[in-house]
Design a protein around this motif. Structure first.
Motif, mmCIF file in Angstrom:
data_model
loop_
_atom_site.group_PDB
_atom_site.id
_atom_site.type_symbol
_atom_site.label_atom_id
_atom_site.label_comp_id
_atom_site.label_asym_id
_atom_site.label_seq_id
_atom_site.Cartn_x
_atom_site.Cartn_y
_atom_site.Cartn_z
ATOM 1 N N ASN A 15 26.799 -5.380 -113.013
ATOM 2 C CA ASN A 15 27.014 -6.620 -112.259
ATOM 3 C C ASN A 15 28.111 -6.506 -111.200
ATOM 4 O O ASN A 15 28.548 -7.511 -110.641
ATOM 5 N N GLU A 16 28.515 -5.265 -110.909
ATOM 6 C CA GLU A 16 29.443 -5.057 -109.793
ATOM 7 C C GLU A 16 28.774 -4.257 -108.683
ATOM 8 O O GLU A 16 29.394 -3.924 -107.679
ATOM 9 N N GLU A 17 27.488 -3.947 -108.879
ATOM 10 C CA GLU A 17 26.762 -3.189 -107.866
ATOM 11 C C GLU A 17 26.517 -4.054 -106.628
ATOM 12 O O GLU A 17 26.501 -5.276 -106.704
ATOM 13 N N GLY A 18 26.292 -3.390 -105.512
ATOM 14 C CA GLY A 18 25.897 -4.088 -104.291
ATOM 15 C C GLY A 18 24.612 -3.479 -103.753
ATOM 16 O O GLY A 18 24.299 -2.318 -104.019
ATOM 17 N N ILE A 19 23.853 -4.264 -102.997
ATOM 18 C CA ILE A 19 22.593 -3.783 -102.423
ATOM 19 C C ILE A 19 22.872 -2.952 -101.176
ATOM 20 O O ILE A 19 23.645 -3.351 -100.301
ATOM 21 N N THR A 20 22.221 -1.783 -101.078
ATOM 22 C CA THR A 20 22.326 -0.934 -99.887
ATOM 23 C C THR A 20 21.047 -0.967 -99.054
ATOM 24 O O THR A 20 21.074 -0.711 -97.851
ATOM 25 N N THR A 54 19.481 8.910 -102.975
ATOM 26 C CA THR A 54 18.785 8.120 -101.952
ATOM 27 C C THR A 54 18.985 8.642 -100.533
ATOM 28 O O THR A 54 18.182 8.351 -99.646
ATOM 29 N N GLY A 55 20.065 9.374 -100.329
ATOM 30 C CA GLY A 55 20.390 9.813 -98.972
ATOM 31 C C GLY A 55 21.075 8.737 -98.158
ATOM 32 O O GLY A 55 21.399 8.934 -96.980
ATOM 33 N N ILE A 56 21.322 7.561 -98.751
ATOM 34 C CA ILE A 56 21.998 6.463 -98.049
ATOM 35 C C ILE A 56 23.505 6.611 -98.228
ATOM 36 O O ILE A 56 23.995 6.673 -99.356
ATOM 37 N N ASN A 57 24.251 6.691 -97.109
ATOM 38 C CA ASN A 57 25.716 6.818 -97.197
ATOM 39 C C ASN A 57 26.399 5.686 -96.423
ATOM 40 O O ASN A 57 25.749 4.923 -95.704
ATOM 41 N N SER A 58 27.691 5.586 -96.595
ATOM 42 C CA SER A 58 28.453 4.474 -96.004
ATOM 43 C C SER A 58 28.370 4.463 -94.490
ATOM 44 O O SER A 58 28.356 3.401 -93.859
ATOM 45 N N HIS A 59 28.294 5.650 -93.874
ATOM 46 C CA HIS A 59 28.208 5.724 -92.413
ATOM 47 C C HIS A 59 26.933 5.032 -91.909
ATOM 48 O O HIS A 59 26.963 4.324 -90.887
ATOM 49 N N MET A 60 25.819 5.216 -92.623
ATOM 50 C CA MET A 60 24.540 4.596 -92.236
ATOM 51 C C MET A 60 24.610 3.081 -92.307
ATOM 52 O O MET A 60 23.872 2.380 -91.598
ATOM 53 N N ILE A 138 -1.570 8.276 -106.536
ATOM 54 C CA ILE A 138 -1.087 7.354 -105.496
ATOM 55 C C ILE A 138 -0.047 8.072 -104.646
ATOM 56 O O ILE A 138 0.974 8.527 -105.163
ATOM 57 N N PRO A 139 -0.288 8.214 -103.337
ATOM 58 C CA PRO A 139 0.692 8.918 -102.496
ATOM 59 C C PRO A 139 1.964 8.102 -102.322
ATOM 60 O O PRO A 139 1.917 6.877 -102.172
ATOM 61 N N VAL A 140 3.111 8.773 -102.361
ATOM 62 C CA VAL A 140 4.413 8.115 -102.180
ATOM 63 C C VAL A 140 5.205 8.881 -101.139
ATOM 64 O O VAL A 140 5.337 10.098 -101.225
ATOM 65 N N SER A 141 5.696 8.167 -100.137
ATOM 66 C CA SER A 141 6.601 8.773 -99.157
ATOM 67 C C SER A 141 7.960 8.111 -99.312
ATOM 68 O O SER A 141 8.075 6.985 -99.798
ATOM 69 N N ASP A 142 9.009 8.800 -98.910
ATOM 70 C CA ASP A 142 10.378 8.254 -99.006
ATOM 71 C C ASP A 142 10.721 7.794 -100.413
ATOM 72 O O ASP A 142 11.157 6.653 -100.632
ATOM 73 N N ARG A 143 10.503 8.691 -101.391
ATOM 74 C CA ARG A 143 10.850 8.388 -102.780
ATOM 75 C C ARG A 143 12.335 8.081 -102.882
ATOM 76 O O ARG A 143 13.160 8.725 -102.243
ATOM 77 N N HIS A 144 12.706 7.104 -103.700
ATOM 78 C CA HIS A 144 14.081 6.625 -103.910
ATOM 79 C C HIS A 144 14.659 5.941 -102.666
ATOM 80 O O HIS A 144 15.865 5.770 -102.572
ATOM 81 N N ARG A 145 13.768 5.545 -101.735
ATOM 82 C CA ARG A 145 14.159 4.631 -100.674
ATOM 83 C C ARG A 145 13.367 3.348 -100.885
ATOM 84 O O ARG A 145 12.229 3.368 -101.371
ATOM 85 N N ALA A 146 13.954 2.219 -100.523
ATOM 86 C CA ALA A 146 13.361 0.919 -100.866
ATOM 87 C C ALA A 146 11.941 0.767 -100.329
ATOM 88 O O ALA A 146 11.034 0.334 -101.039
#
Length: 455
Positions: A15-20, A54-60, A138-146
């Motif tokens: 409950n301290e997480e934030g959405i990226t 995810t490859g998502i960093n603070s700079h992005m 089922i094909p999946v692209s960008d796994r672990h991205r929303a």
């Protein structure tokens, strides 16, 4: 209406997480009608393992909107919907936490595709999104991205809706939607329906299915129900609160779904399907001279026919076509009674099996071909027909002569891999009704593609 969602977060304490990142697809059960995809500045540190995943960093995220800037859009796109997510408890908890920080109580009904998959596709090795979609082809692209995970969940949910023979998901959605809307206008209901082949479900105000039907033009058939003056139509007009549907593309799939789902749901206004809406069968026997004889006769208790017919007229019509196509003898096919030769032999259009002028071996090859081509006994095969859209096909699976169920695919590897093929299939009962439906359709539709799966 559904809002299919996937959220990526910073990680961290409960409950301290934030959405990226967030992706939401508003889905009406058939197609995506709206979507929202955005990176989100969580205003807190992202855990290193999450960055690696995810490859998502603070700079992005430096110039991404903060949650309060996208909150209104999230409320709008999810309004009057059921939230659908893979592990819905997590995504719903994160959303409620973010909204509570703004002082807003965010409440939605939820469906978890993990739990749904466990119910409708049992015995899978894993129900994680990656492994489950891989197992289902089922094909999946960008796994672990929303966006990639949300799109994969849309495709998975579409498959699960098709597998839900009890219609539990649809009935829940109708109950929720009807609480927030006025009594329906029949014209408004009709305008929402497609002019496509499929199965339709007429619901009352409690979401219960009161009638199930099949049509090659759903809108036209519902219009008939709403305008006809017969007793059944009048009852429908009084009780209807909503109409849902499933496009099938294939008339064969629609016939099989209608038969199965009437038996499963037992709608109030459906007269039970007659278990014996076929009275005639094709049978064979070998006579004292060694010739295979074919007969159209009344269904015999305890004897399995090669194929079945709704009445004697259609059976005799079929037999006449077989005589002409396979150069068979009218007498040996029960179409003529004669002490000597058949009439066609007199005009040199019969090879003479009726007067022993053709060998049993030669004649029986053609008679056996009729039997083989009109029965799927002991065969492993799939029937491929139209799908719900141009890029899709429907598939009917038969194993060792037993009908197993139906499914849909859009990639050939999904049917070339036996494990994936069987996981795509919605299981259905094999009974005399389904056998009659399949055999009758195979006789009448020569464009139907039949693939022998071998042993």
């Amino acid at each position: 209406m559904y809002a299919i969602i996937d959220i990526e977060t910073t990680g961290g304490k409960y409950n301290e997480e934030g959405i990226t990142e967030i992706a939401i697809y508003r889905y009406d059960g058939h197609k995506v009608v709206d979507q929202f995809i955005s990176l989100v500045n969580p205003e807190r540190e992202i855990q290193p393992f999450v960055v690696n995943l995810t490859g998502i960093n603070s700079h992005m995220l430096r110039n991404a909107p903060k949650f309060y800037e996208v909150a209104k859009r999230i409320v709008e796109i999810t309004e009057d919907t059921i939230l659908v997510a893979h592990n819905a408890d997590f995504d719903y908890r994160i959303l409620k936490t973010e909204f509570s920080r703004l002082g807003f109580a965010f409440k939605r009904k939820t469906i978890c595709t993990v739990e749904l998959s466990q119910q409708l596709i049992p015995d899978m090795e894993s129900y994680s999104l990656g492994k489950l979609t891989r197992a289902l082809g089922i094909p999946v692209s960008d796994r672990h991205r929303a966006n990639g995970d949300a799109l994969a969940t849309v495709k998975l949910f579409k498959m699960l809706l098709n597998k839900d023979s009890d219609k539990t998901i649809i009935k829940q959605a109708i109950r929720i939607e009807k609480k927030s809307t006025l009594a329906p206008n029949l014209k408004d209901i009709i305008e929402e329906l497609p002019s496509d082949t499929g199965v339709y479900y007429i619901h009352d105000a409690n979401g219960n299915i009161i009638y199930i039907g099949k049509s090659n033009n759903i809108r036209k058939r519902i219009t008939q129900h709403f305008t006809n003056k017969n007793s059944k139509s009048k009852k429908i007009q009084v009780q209807v609160a909503a109409v849902t549907y499933e496009k099938t593309g294939s008339e064969l799939v629609a016939l099989l779904k209608e038969s199965e789902e009437i038996k499963t749901n037992k709608p109030l206004l459906n007269r039970a399907l007659k278990r014996n809406n076929f009275t005639q069968g094709l049978y064979s026997f070998t006579d004292e001279n060694g010739y295979i004889n074919l007969r159209i006769t009344h269904i015999k208790k305890g004897q399995k026919p090669i194929t079945t017919f709704t009445n004697r007229k259609s059976g005799v019509s079929f037999m006449n076509r077989m005589v002409e196509s396979y150069e068979l003898c009218n007498k040996l096919c029960g179409l003529e009674k004669s002490e000597t030769s058949c009439f066609d032999y007199e005009i040199e259009q019969c090879h003479g099996a009726c007067v022993l002028n053709e060998s049993p071996e030669s004649y029986n090859k053609r008679a056996q071909a009729v039997i083989e081509n009109n029965s799927y006994d002991n065969k492993d095969m799939i029937l491929i027909d139209r799908g719900r859209d141009i890029d899709e096909k429907s598939v009917i699976l038969i194993v060792d002569g037993v009908f197993k169920g139906i499914g849909f695919f859009d990639l050939n590897h999904q049917i070339n891999n036996r494990d994936i093929l069987e996981s795509l299939i919605t299981p259905m009962d094999n009974n005399r009704d389904t056998q009659h439906i399949i055999q009758s359709y195979m006789r009448k539709n020569k464009r139907l593609k039949i693939v022998d799966l071998g042993n």
